[in-house]
Design an enzyme around this catalytic site. Sequence first.
Site, mmCIF file in Angstrom:
data_model
loop_
_atom_site.group_PDB
_atom_site.id
_atom_site.type_symbol
_atom_site.label_atom_id
_atom_site.label_comp_id
_atom_site.label_asym_id
_atom_site.label_seq_id
_atom_site.Cartn_x
_atom_site.Cartn_y
_atom_site.Cartn_z
ATOM 1 C CG ASP A 22 142.975 147.410 -4.216
ATOM 2 O OD1 ASP A 22 142.925 148.602 -3.874
ATOM 3 O OD2 ASP A 22 142.508 146.479 -3.529
ATOM 4 C CG HIS A 27 143.670 152.799 -2.777
ATOM 5 N ND1 HIS A 27 142.468 153.231 -2.264
ATOM 6 C CD2 HIS A 27 143.443 151.537 -3.226
ATOM 7 C CE1 HIS A 27 141.564 152.271 -2.392
ATOM 8 N NE2 HIS A 27 142.126 151.230 -2.977
ATOM 9 C CG ASN A 85 139.821 154.564 -0.111
ATOM 10 O OD1 ASN A 85 140.507 154.975 -1.050
ATOM 11 N ND2 ASN A 85 140.164 153.491 0.594
ATOM 12 C CG HIS A 142 139.284 144.915 -5.234
ATOM 13 N ND1 HIS A 142 138.074 144.482 -4.753
ATOM 14 C CD2 HIS A 142 139.467 146.145 -4.715
ATOM 15 C CE1 HIS A 142 137.567 145.414 -3.963
ATOM 16 N NE2 HIS A 142 138.387 146.431 -3.934
ATOM 17 C CG HIS A 163 135.087 146.953 -1.438
ATOM 18 N ND1 HIS A 163 136.452 147.075 -1.300
ATOM 19 C CD2 HIS A 163 134.735 145.901 -0.657
ATOM 20 C CE1 HIS A 163 136.900 146.151 -0.462
ATOM 21 N NE2 HIS A 163 135.867 145.421 -0.055
ATOM 22 C CG HIS A 166 141.015 149.525 -7.693
ATOM 23 N ND1 HIS A 166 139.743 149.131 -7.343
ATOM 24 C CD2 HIS A 166 141.610 149.877 -6.523
ATOM 25 C CE1 HIS A 166 139.582 149.240 -6.033
ATOM 26 N NE2 HIS A 166 140.711 149.697 -5.507
ATOM 27 C CE LYS A 190 135.364 150.740 -4.803
ATOM 28 N NZ LYS A 190 136.785 150.577 -4.594
HETATM 29 C C1 NCD Z 1 142.284 149.613 0.276
HETATM 30 C C2 NCD Z 1 142.867 150.821 0.990
HETATM 31 O O1 NCD Z 1 143.776 150.642 1.821
HETATM 32 O O2 NCD Z 1 142.457 151.948 0.718
HETATM 33 N N1 NCD Z 1 142.686 148.416 0.968
HETATM 34 C C3 NCD Z 1 142.744 147.162 0.451
HETATM 35 O O3 NCD Z 1 143.036 146.233 1.212
HETATM 36 N N2 NCD Z 1 142.519 146.921 -0.811
HETATM 37 C C4 NCD Z 1 140.809 149.754 0.177
HETATM 38 C C5 NCD Z 1 140.156 148.762 -0.749
HETATM 39 O O4 NCD Z 1 140.290 148.860 -1.961
HETATM 40 O O5 NCD Z 1 139.486 147.861 -0.228
HETATM 41 ZN ZN ZN Z 2 141.135 149.558 -3.546
#
Ligand code: NCD
Ligand code: ZN
Length: 348
Positions: A252, A18, A44, A179, A141, A16, A104
């Site tokens: 995450d 970003h 996202n 998460h 999520h 996971h 997702k």
């Molecule tokens: C994530 C993001 O910033 O893209 N933020 C987070 O607090 N984990 C999005 C997510 O996974 O909820």
């Molecule tokens: Zn995330």
Amino acid sequence: MTKTKKLTLIKPDDWHLHVRDNKFLPSVLADTTKRFCRAIIMPNLVEPVTTTKLAGEYRDRIIDALPNEYKLTFDPLMTLYLTNNTKPSEIKTARDSGFVHAVKWYPAGATTNSSKGVSDIVACYDVLEAMAEEGMPLLIHGEVTDPDVDVFDREKQFIEQFLIGIIQNFPDLKVVFEHITTKDAVEFVKSAHANVGATITAHHLLLNRNAIFQGGIRPHHYCLPILKRELHREALIAAATSGDKKFFLGTDSAPHTKSTKESSCGCAGIYTSHGGIELYAEIFEKAGALHRLEAFASFHGPDFYGLPRNREKITLRKTPTPIVDEFTFGDEVCVPFRAGGQLTWSID
Ligand code: NCD
Ligand code: ZN
């Protein structure tokens, strides 16, 4: 008993992650590629990755931005962002692409860039049906978005309102509860059938909700799902270090610019890729479970996704490494987890 000072393990994957887009990519990919062979890339973006075509283009941008030494070896595992309008035929296209590995589900409004997410999951049942048929995992999520529900209760409520039903209706669908942050989620995943797994972040294993308010408000400890009480953190540690194959590593890591975090309405997300495996080593060591780190970080994830385990190895050493106060992030800066502090483990 002598303390472990060195640990060699199969190079892990991050289930996971970003990495954002364009100018931001090179700022974060070096940390990930050093520690992980593959990563599930969250869709996202500001304009979400809703189709296989968009996922392919995003994948190309990621590969272009990889450090040279990892260009041929790092595998970005792409995901699609589910919307009310996703077509079941898109799932077949995604599966045939070979590079899309999951879809997702962001409940609309649940977190960063989720406004185009799903407002009615029942409208997506034909897509979930196609996913079950194609063996395409659904990543969730798991938080309700009702503003009247207490922010600390949103994950628990989601299990009751949505997850139980989805799992009953689609027993063949692989589901990753992403998460997880509560004892309730741990118990739910353990009691569910074998097609249900969960990722656990390092920050939810290291911190409880006091960390958000330690001596003042701490925007860099704000993430979603929000940090919970100590009893929940303890349940997460027990699950992660238990050896149960349903639980696997997903950082995450979610970088935001310093200015959007340190704001009157700060963004949710914590950057942890600079300690993507080291932080987990610290947690497992403290729990007396270092011998189970490799399975959690490198085996359970690929086994769940039906992908081969990696063969490359990495070595961790019990040598403290300082963490910078901030690093260049695009043309701004990002404040990493435990900025100015240290990692107790380091990677060779
Ligand atoms: C994530 C993001 O910033 O893209 N933020 C987070 O607090 N984990 C999005 C997510 O996974 O909820
Ligand atoms: Zn995330």
